[in-house]
Design an enzyme around this catalytic site. Structure first.
Site, PDB file in Angstrom:
ATOM      1  N   THR A  74       9.096  -7.443   4.587  1.00  0.00           N
ATOM      2  CA  THR A  74       7.647  -7.958   4.429  1.00  0.00           C
ATOM      3  C   THR A  74       8.289  -9.335   5.159  1.00  0.00           C
ATOM      4  O   THR A  74       7.784 -10.470   5.646  1.00  0.00           O
ATOM      5  CB  THR A  74       6.959  -7.975   2.869  1.00  0.00           C
ATOM      6  OG1 THR A  74       8.320  -8.643   2.003  1.00  0.00           O
ATOM      7  CG2 THR A  74       6.107  -7.030   2.803  1.00  0.00           C
ATOM      8  N   ASP A  81      13.170   0.036   1.315  1.00  0.00           N
ATOM      9  CA  ASP A  81      11.947  -0.794   1.753  1.00  0.00           C
ATOM     10  C   ASP A  81      12.553  -1.924   0.643  1.00  0.00           C
ATOM     11  O   ASP A  81      13.573  -1.908   0.023  1.00  0.00           O
ATOM     12  CB  ASP A  81      11.187  -0.211   0.033  1.00  0.00           C
ATOM     13  CG  ASP A  81       9.936  -0.532   0.322  1.00  0.00           C
ATOM     14  OD1 ASP A  81       9.223  -1.314   1.619  1.00  0.00           O
ATOM     15  OD2 ASP A  81       8.757  -0.761  -0.341  1.00  0.00           O
ATOM     16  N   ARG A 139      -3.774   1.568   3.369  1.00  0.00           N
ATOM     17  CA  ARG A 139      -3.368   1.398   2.318  1.00  0.00           C
ATOM     18  C   ARG A 139      -5.064   0.881   1.166  1.00  0.00           C
ATOM     19  O   ARG A 139      -5.664   2.129   0.705  1.00  0.00           O
ATOM     20  CB  ARG A 139      -2.455   0.933   1.682  1.00  0.00           C
ATOM     21  CG  ARG A 139      -2.027   0.514   0.117  1.00  0.00           C
ATOM     22  CD  ARG A 139      -1.073   0.936  -0.162  1.00  0.00           C
ATOM     23  NE  ARG A 139      -0.076   0.893   0.411  1.00  0.00           N
ATOM     24  CZ  ARG A 139       1.282  -0.286  -0.215  1.00  0.00           C
ATOM     25  NH1 ARG A 139       1.242  -1.806  -0.800  1.00  0.00           N
ATOM     26  NH2 ARG A 139       2.188   0.245   0.755  1.00  0.00           N
ATOM     27  N   LYS A 187       4.697   1.542   6.580  1.00  0.00           N
ATOM     28  CA  LYS A 187       6.316   1.519   6.857  1.00  0.00           C
ATOM     29  C   LYS A 187       6.987   2.607   5.701  1.00  0.00           C
ATOM     30  O   LYS A 187       7.898   3.587   6.695  1.00  0.00           O
ATOM     31  CB  LYS A 187       6.902   0.284   5.825  1.00  0.00           C
ATOM     32  CG  LYS A 187       5.958  -1.065   7.076  1.00  0.00           C
ATOM     33  CD  LYS A 187       7.068  -2.478   6.347  1.00  0.00           C
ATOM     34  CE  LYS A 187       6.882  -2.359   5.143  1.00  0.00           C
ATOM     35  NZ  LYS A 187       5.210  -3.121   4.993  1.00  0.00           N
ATOM     36  N   THR A 188       6.695   2.111   5.354  1.00  0.00           N
ATOM     37  CA  THR A 188       7.185   3.579   4.075  1.00  0.00           C
ATOM     38  C   THR A 188       6.255   4.857   4.804  1.00  0.00           C
ATOM     39  O   THR A 188       7.518   6.678   5.031  1.00  0.00           O
ATOM     40  CB  THR A 188       6.029   3.792   2.746  1.00  0.00           C
ATOM     41  OG1 THR A 188       6.716   2.645   2.165  1.00  0.00           O
ATOM     42  CG2 THR A 188       6.744   5.137   1.755  1.00  0.00           C
TER      43      THR A 188
END
Ligand code: ADE
Length: 346
Positions: free
Chosen positions: A171, A122, A230, A77-78
């Site tokens: 989320t 975020d 990640r 997402k980031t």
């Protein structure tokens, strides 16, 4: 933490302000992020949606529509917010729902945005309601309504903003109010990555870090990374250390297996916390159904950590089932945890 990033011709360089950096803006992991859509591996439909939206906005000389990304942590997402800023040559300002405590915090950021800039929020589901209300006119009309004084003396003043793009990440899309959710023109959910995408990501990261890894090694690492880029990048670094100190530096399947055993990551990529979760449901609650609060209390963990971090992958792999009466452990969870049989019939 809120930080402004200046546009750079290719990759965004780093966070300008802030001392404490969350996991996904760690400088090391940032350097492994793709900076362009063409470099992005996986999530093909999301990438295509963005390609079209960005190109269309460029043709019309407008800012791209506001974008909302939903999905478990670590899926990109980031990264995609950085890419949107890169692709549209806008500055990126990064902040988060909990960091914006008062309306003034958000107004300060919004009024400093230039035309075409990207504001990334975020954990947008954790934005306080009072702050969220400032976002509505900002998103819809590129304006903020500032109220002076109170009661009979109250006066409202509208401040015009430049055309900007808000990128929200969450989320928990269910916790977003519908007025906020409905103001995003683009809404995409990110799903866990398949093994072949993760293998490609492993190879790309290994090349950037100048690590030698063979095919079987990349496959094993990918299988143990819970469908999450990640985690691939994190584990790759742990395995690199191991290979350097205990072997000749090259990463093979055996090196991955031994190094990750040491890290407490099993053959399905489950961590110690995942296994404790499953063991609790199976042993303590006889396989369920059991409420999440009860599991959290037994494990002495935050409910949010279990819901946001632990459960998504266990649900995806079918290890647990979410029913109206609570969580249940599935047959494969029993087998994986070394129990011969499911104790209770589902
Ligand atoms: N690194 C982390 N996520 C990635 C992705 N989706 N594509 C390429 N490299 C990545």
């Amino acid at each position: 933490m809120t930080g402004k990033m200046k546009k750079s011709p290719d990759l965004i360089q780093g966070v300008v302000s802030g001392t404490c950096q969350p996991a996904d803006v760690e400088v090391d992991l940032m350097s492994l992020r793709p900076g362009r859509l063409s470099e992005y591996i996986g999530q093909a439909e999301v990438v295509e949606t963005l390609q079209i939206a960005i190109e269309a906005a460029k043709m019309r000389n407008e800012a791209i529509e506001h974008v909302l990304f939903h999905g478990p942590p670590g899926l990109g997402k980031t990264t995609l917010a950085h890419i949107i800023a890169n692709e549209t040559a806008g500055n990126l300002t990064v902040t988060s729902g909990p960091a914006l405590e008062k309306g003034g915090d958000l107004i300060g950021i919004l009024t400093h945005l230039s035309r075409g800039d990207v504001l990334f929020v975020d954990e947008i589901h954790r934005l306080p309601k009072t702050v969220e209300e400032f976002l509505y006119p900002a998103m819809e009309d590129y304006a903020v309504d500032f109220v002076f004084d109170k009661g009979a003396h109250a006066r409202s003043h509208r401040i015009r903003l430049e055309q900007f793009c808000l990128v929200g990440a969450t989320t928990r899309v269910g916790l977003l109010s519908s007025p906020l959710r409905d103001r995003f023109g683009i809404f995409r959910s990110l799903d866990f990555y398949c093994e072949s995408d993760l293998v490609q990501i492993t190879r790309r990261s290994a090349a950037l870090l100048k690590i030698a890894i063979d095919t079987a090694g990349a496959q094993e690492l990918s299988r143990r990374s819970r469908g999450t880029p990640r985690i691939v990048n994190r584990l790759l670094k742990r395995v690199r250390d191991y290979a350097q100190v205990r072997a000749d530096g090259a990463i093979t399947e055996d090196i991955v297996k031994t190094a990750l055993l040491l890290e407490g990551v099993d053959e399905k990529g489950l961590t110690d916390l995942d296994r404790r979760y499953l063991k609790t449901v199976i042993d303590f609650y006889d396989g369920g159904p059991v409420g999440i609060e009860a599991i959290a209390a037994t494990l002495q963990e935050e409910t949010d950590t279990l819901v946001d971090v632990v459960e998504p992958y266990l649900l995806k792999t079918g290890m647990i089932l979410r029913t109206s009466s609570g969580r249940r452990a599935a047959q494969i969870a029993y087998l994986h945890m070394g129990y011969p049989h499911q104790k209770k019939m589902l």
